[in-house]
Scaffold this active site. Structure first.
Site, PDB file in Angstrom:
ATOM      1  N   SER A  38       0.830  -1.197   0.000  1.00  0.00           N
ATOM      2  CA  SER A  38       0.000   0.000   0.000  1.00  0.00           C
ATOM      3  C   SER A  38       0.870   1.255   0.000  1.00  0.00           C
ATOM      4  CB  SER A  38      -0.966  -0.046   1.196  1.00  0.00           C
ATOM      5  OG  SER A  38      -2.026   0.861   1.012  1.00  0.00           O
ATOM      6  N   ASP A 182      -6.077  -3.454  -2.487  1.00  0.00           N
ATOM      7  CA  ASP A 182      -4.974  -3.137  -1.569  1.00  0.00           C
ATOM      8  C   ASP A 182      -4.229  -4.385  -1.092  1.00  0.00           C
ATOM      9  OD1 ASP A 182      -3.550  -2.381   0.914  1.00  0.00           O
ATOM     10  OD2 ASP A 182      -4.636  -0.494   0.704  1.00  0.00           O
TER      11      ASP A 182
END
Length: 301
Positions: A38, A182
Site C-alpha cells: 500500500s 490493496d
C-alpha cells in the site's frame, strides 16, 4: 542481503519515510531488496533511487484532491479533531453509475506516473536492487507479489496503484480474469516474503503502535464505523504477519529491526493532511535516531 519492508498505513507512510531517511542517510544502510504494501509501495521506488528529498516533497504535499477523482469522504474538524463523514452526493453518484466502490482513486494513478518517471523505472529495473510491491487478488483470495524486473513501466505503475487501493473506498481494478485491491488485505507487513527472497537482515517499518495505547473510538455513523472496522481487521492481519515474520526470521537466523510508531498518529489514515504528514516525517526520523542511539548504548553495556 539487506531488505527494507514498509507496511501499509495510508497517510502514515510519511512516518516511514522519516525512518528510512535516517537509516539510509545517517546509518548508511544500503538495501538489496525493498518490499512495500500500500503506502509502502509508493515509497520504495524513490528510496531505492536514493531520492529521499523528492519523496519527502511528494508525501508532504499530497492532498485528497490528488488521490480521489470521486472522494467518498467529507473531513470535518471538531475541537481540533478531524472526523470523517460520508459524502452522500458522491456515494449516491457511484451507485447510480453502477460502480462497486464508494469512491475512485484514478487521480492517484496519474500522480504515481507523474512522480515516478519512465527513466527512473528503467534505472531501477536494470540495477541490482529488487523492488517488490504487494497486491491482493480478490478473485482468488490470495496475496501476489509484483517485482519490477517482471513488468513494463506502465504495468508496474499500475501495480503500485493497485497496491494502494483501499477498497471499497478506492478503485477496484480488473487485470485479466482477476479483480485486485490493496495489498494490505493479504500481507500488510511482508516480512516472510523478504526472508524467502534471501534477506539476511531486515529493517521493518510498521505504521502502527506495538500495543494499543488507548481504546479505539467507535464510529458515530455507519460510514465511519465501517472505516473503523476495516482498521480493526487490518490490525489482525498486521499482528499475524509480524508473528509469522518473527518465526521465519528465527528459523532462518535472520536479524529483524522493527520500527513501530511510538504513538497513534491518526484515527483515519485515509485523511491526507499536509501539515500532519510533515510532522510525522520528522517524528519518524527522530524516532529512528533515538532507537539507534539506545541500541548502541545497550551494545556498549
Amino acid at each position: 542481503m539487506r531488505a527494507l519492508v514498509i507496511s501499509g498505513g495510508g497517510s502514515k507512510g510519511a512516518f516511514a519515510g522519516g525512518v528510512a531517511q535516517y537509516l539510509m542517510e545517517v546509518k548508511g544502510h544500503k538495501y538489496d531488496l525493498l518490499l512495500g504494501t500500500s503506502t509502502g509501495s509508493l515509497l520504495i521506488p524513490h528510496l531505492a533511487l536514493g531520492k529521499v528529498e523528492k519523496i519527502h516533497g511528494i508525501y508532504t504535499n499530497v492532498t485528497m484532491d490528488k488521490i480521489f477523482n470521486v472522494n467518498p469522504f467529507i473531513v470535518k474538524k471538531r475541537d481540533g479533531v478531524e472526523t470523517v463523514a460520508i459524502n452522500h452526493f458522491n456515494v449516491i453518484w457511484q451507485f447510480l453509475r453502477g460502480r462497486k466502490t464508494f469512491g475512485e482513486s484514478k487521480k492517484l494513478r496519474k500522480y504515481i506516473r507523474k512522480s515516478f518517471t519512465r527513466a527512473e523505472f528503467e534505472e531501477l529495473k536494470h540495477s541490482a536492487c529488487n523492488i517488490v510491491v504487494t497486491v491482493t487478488n480478490l478473485s482468488k483470495n490470495e496475496c501476489e507479489y509484483k517485482c519490477i524486473k517482471d513488468f513494463s513501466y506502465d504495468q508496474f505503475c499500475d501495480w503500485i496503484w493497485i497496491s494502494c487501493n483501499y477498497v471499497p473506498f478506492m478503485s477496484l481494478v480488473k487485470k485479466g480474469k482477476s479483480v485486485y485491491g490493496d495489498g494490505g488485505f493479504s500481507a500488510l507487513v511482508p516480512i516472510r516474503e523478504a526472508i524467502q527472497r534471501g534477506a539476511t537482515e531486515v529493517d521493518v517499518v510498521v505504521l502502527e503502535t506495538e500495543t494499543l495505547t488507548s481504546p479505539r473510538a467507535v464510529g458515530k455513523n455507519p460510514f465511519s464505523l465501517m472505516v473503523d472496522l476495516f482498521g480493526t481487521l487490518l490490525d489482525q492481519v498486521e499482528k499475524h504477519d509480524i508473528t509469522i515474520g518473527k518465526l521465519s526470521a528465527k528459523n532462518n537466523n535472520v536479524k529483524l529491526n522493527i520500527f513501530y510508531t511510538p504513538t497513534s498518529l491518526t484515527t483515519n489514515a485515509l485523511v491526507f493532511n499536509k501539515d500532519a504528514m510533515k510532522k510525522w516525517w520528522e517524528q519518524g526520523y527522530e524516532y529512528a535516531q533515538n532507537k539507534s542511539e539506545i541500541m548502541s548504548e545497550v551494545k556498549e553495556l
